[in-house]
Design an enzyme around this catalytic site. Sequence first.
Site, PDB file in Angstrom:
ATOM      1  N   GLU A  65      -1.455  -1.290  -4.868  1.00 32.50           N
ATOM      2  CA  GLU A  65      -2.660  -0.508  -5.100  1.00 32.50           C
ATOM      3  C   GLU A  65      -2.368   0.625  -6.079  1.00 32.50           C
ATOM      4  O   GLU A  65      -1.328   1.282  -5.982  1.00 32.50           O
ATOM      5  CB  GLU A  65      -3.178   0.061  -3.779  1.00 32.50           C
TER       6      GLU A  65
ATOM      7  N   ASP B 205      -2.445   0.732   7.439  1.00 31.54           N
ATOM      8  CA  ASP B 205      -1.694   0.634   6.190  1.00 31.54           C
ATOM      9  C   ASP B 205      -1.259  -0.808   5.924  1.00 31.54           C
ATOM     10  O   ASP B 205      -1.272  -1.269   4.781  1.00 31.54           O
ATOM     11  CB  ASP B 205      -0.473   1.558   6.217  1.00 31.54           C
TER      12      ASP B 205
ATOM     13  N   ASP C  25       0.875  -1.172   0.000  1.00 32.21           N
ATOM     14  CA  ASP C  25       0.000   0.000   0.000  1.00 32.21           C
ATOM     15  C   ASP C  25       0.913   1.224   0.000  1.00 32.21           C
ATOM     16  O   ASP C  25       1.461   1.595   1.037  1.00 32.21           O
ATOM     17  CB  ASP C  25      -0.898  -0.013   1.236  1.00 32.21           C
TER      18      ASP C  25
END
Length: 168
Positions: A67, A139, A8
Amino acid sequence: MIRIIGIDPGLRNLGWGVIDVLGSRISHVANGICHSTGADLAQRLLSLHTQLSCIIAEHVPQQAAIEQTFVNKDGAGTLKLGQARGIAMLVPAQAGLSIGEYAPNSVKKAVVGVGHADKRQVLHMVRLQLPGAEIAGPDAADALAIAICHAHHGGAGGLSAAIERARA
């Protein structure tokens, strides 16, 4: 068995999570958050590169999932996030890993069942799918969700993965 690292991207906090996938079985390996350090942008990016390189060397994933960045109204912030995402893509590429990219809504839909889930819902569903895992924070939960999404979308069991395993 395929080992996947989910990433991420973030300039201050870059979440990461590693899972093992065997058929439909997913198990937690490790997760954490890389916190950037340094006085300027270049030093912060270098610190993320160094930390993520160590994580990949330690856990030896076979695939990576990252992502995709969404563009918001703050152009400067989006650009900085894009630079951190570049590091998140560079490090696995340097290790020779194939990289899957997923939109935030696709990740949420794969893990929670709806594309507009909030962070609490993502964390809850990641905990359900990886029982007993100590998750380092939101996260890291997002990174594990990205890895799970990759596993569900055939990253660990698709045709390209089968070809890769046959070559090994």
